[in-house]
Design a protein around this motif. Structure first.
Motif, mmCIF file in Angstrom:
data_model
loop_
_atom_site.group_PDB
_atom_site.id
_atom_site.type_symbol
_atom_site.label_atom_id
_atom_site.label_comp_id
_atom_site.label_asym_id
_atom_site.label_seq_id
_atom_site.Cartn_x
_atom_site.Cartn_y
_atom_site.Cartn_z
ATOM 1 N N VAL A 33 13.509 82.934 -12.428
ATOM 2 C CA VAL A 33 14.325 82.313 -11.370
ATOM 3 C C VAL A 33 13.722 82.572 -9.993
ATOM 4 N N LEU A 34 13.420 83.831 -9.680
ATOM 5 C CA LEU A 34 12.876 84.143 -8.348
ATOM 6 C C LEU A 34 11.551 83.444 -8.076
ATOM 7 N N PRO A 35 10.589 83.417 -9.016
ATOM 8 C CA PRO A 35 9.339 82.702 -8.731
ATOM 9 C C PRO A 35 9.538 81.194 -8.555
ATOM 10 N N ALA A 36 10.428 80.602 -9.409
ATOM 11 C CA ALA A 36 10.601 79.145 -9.369
ATOM 12 C C ALA A 36 11.388 78.693 -8.144
ATOM 13 N N GLU A 37 12.413 79.427 -7.734
ATOM 14 C CA GLU A 37 13.296 79.005 -6.641
ATOM 15 C C GLU A 37 12.831 79.507 -5.286
ATOM 16 N N TYR A 38 12.374 80.747 -5.192
ATOM 17 C CA TYR A 38 12.081 81.367 -3.902
ATOM 18 C C TYR A 38 10.620 81.787 -3.726
ATOM 19 N N GLY A 50 3.191 79.221 -13.954
ATOM 20 C CA GLY A 50 3.213 78.064 -13.051
ATOM 21 C C GLY A 50 4.543 77.845 -12.351
ATOM 22 N N LEU A 51 5.404 78.861 -12.308
ATOM 23 C CA LEU A 51 6.730 78.697 -11.702
ATOM 24 C C LEU A 51 6.682 78.762 -10.179
ATOM 25 N N THR A 52 5.723 79.503 -9.630
ATOM 26 C CA THR A 52 5.645 79.592 -8.168
ATOM 27 C C THR A 52 5.263 78.246 -7.544
ATOM 28 N N ALA A 53 4.538 77.426 -8.293
ATOM 29 C CA ALA A 53 4.184 76.087 -7.787
ATOM 30 C C ALA A 53 5.428 75.238 -7.588
ATOM 31 N N LEU A 54 6.422 75.430 -8.444
ATOM 32 C CA LEU A 54 7.685 74.701 -8.288
ATOM 33 C C LEU A 54 8.371 75.067 -6.984
ATOM 34 N N SER A 55 8.305 76.350 -6.633
ATOM 35 C CA SER A 55 8.922 76.807 -5.386
ATOM 36 C C SER A 55 8.243 76.172 -4.181
ATOM 37 N N ALA A 56 6.888 76.115 -4.192
ATOM 38 C CA ALA A 56 6.146 75.521 -3.077
ATOM 39 C C ALA A 56 6.469 74.040 -2.934
ATOM 40 N N GLN A 57 6.574 73.338 -4.066
ATOM 41 C CA GLN A 57 6.892 71.905 -4.033
ATOM 42 C C GLN A 57 8.289 71.670 -3.491
ATOM 43 N N SER A 58 9.231 72.540 -3.863
ATOM 44 C CA SER A 58 10.613 72.407 -3.373
ATOM 45 C C SER A 58 10.679 72.592 -1.866
ATOM 46 N N LYS A 59 9.917 73.586 -1.338
ATOM 47 C CA LYS A 59 9.904 73.812 0.114
ATOM 48 C C LYS A 59 9.311 72.635 0.858
ATOM 49 N N ALA A 60 8.220 72.075 0.332
ATOM 50 C CA ALA A 60 7.570 70.933 0.990
ATOM 51 C C ALA A 60 8.493 69.739 1.033
ATOM 52 N N THR A 61 9.237 69.523 -0.062
ATOM 53 C CA THR A 61 10.183 68.399 -0.095
ATOM 54 C C THR A 61 11.285 68.593 0.925
#
Length: 210
Positions: A33-38, A50-61
């Motif tokens: 959860v923490l790597p994917a969301e924050y 590859g969960l940290t990439a999801l967090s970066a994409q969410s911030k960019a969006t």
């Protein structure tokens, strides 16, 4: 036939099961959860999966939405292009109306021609305390003028001068100090006729040229 009761779990087994569930939840929180969301990855498993990439994409969006979405002030309503055009037209109409209301609404207006090398008078009858608001201007040339009043019934030739000058325009307001004719004597000292536009309003009776 004997009834068989379900086995009753002991308090110890409940505590162990609860502890295991909490531990599993903590592991999922930290590793997924923490790597994917924050983007927080203390164990490094999030990066491996590859969960940290999801967090970066969410911030960019989120940043893109913040840039492209207009921010309205509190209690404001977003107006469409058509509504904005109508509001602009209404505002322009209100401004034009206000401007018209601010312009002097003259009661009387007269064009007077003063012949070359001659003089003439134009008068109004005012009672004592009555007001005369005026504005006059020539077509550009200057005239000698005397703005004055004469007491009603006076036979001595007395008159009170309020303003005497040479100019091509004048304006102001007169409060009559006595009852009688009030107005201007204009003298044209040039070799061409001069036209005056005189605008007035107030409490008076027009006497005209004298």
């Amino acid at each position: 036939m004997n009834n068989i009761s379900p086995p009753i779990q002991s308090l110890k087994s409940l505590i162990i099961a609860t502890s295991f569930a909490m531990l599993l939840a903590a592991i999922i929180l930290i590793s997924a959860v923490l790597p994917a969301e924050y983007g927080i990855d203390p164990t490094g498993l999030g990066k491996m999966m590859g969960l940290t990439a999801l967090s970066a994409q969410s911030k960019a969006t989120s940043q893109m939405l913040a840039i492209t979405s207009p921010v309205l002030p509190p209690h404001a309503t977003e107006v469409s292009g058509q509504d904005q055009k109508q509001a602009t037209n209404q505002s322009t109409g209100s401004t034009e109306t206000a401007t018209k209301e601010q312009l002097p609404q003259w009661q009387d207006s007269v064009k007077i021609m003063v012949p070359a090398g001659e003089g003439l008078e134009y008068k109004f009858h005012l009672v004592k305390g009555a007001s005369l608001e005026y504005s006059w201007a020539t077509d550009g040339a200057q005239l000698y003028f005397d703005f004055h009043g004469e007491p009603k019934g006076d036979k001595t030739g007395y008159f009170k001068s309020f303003k005497e000058s040479t100019d091509n325009q004048a304006n102001g307001t007169l409060t009559a100090p006595f009852e009688g004719p009030h107005g201007w004597y204009w003298e044209n000292k040039t070799r061409s006729p001069i036209t005056i536009i005189l605008n007035t309003k107030g409490s008076y009776r027009i006497l005209g040229l004298m």
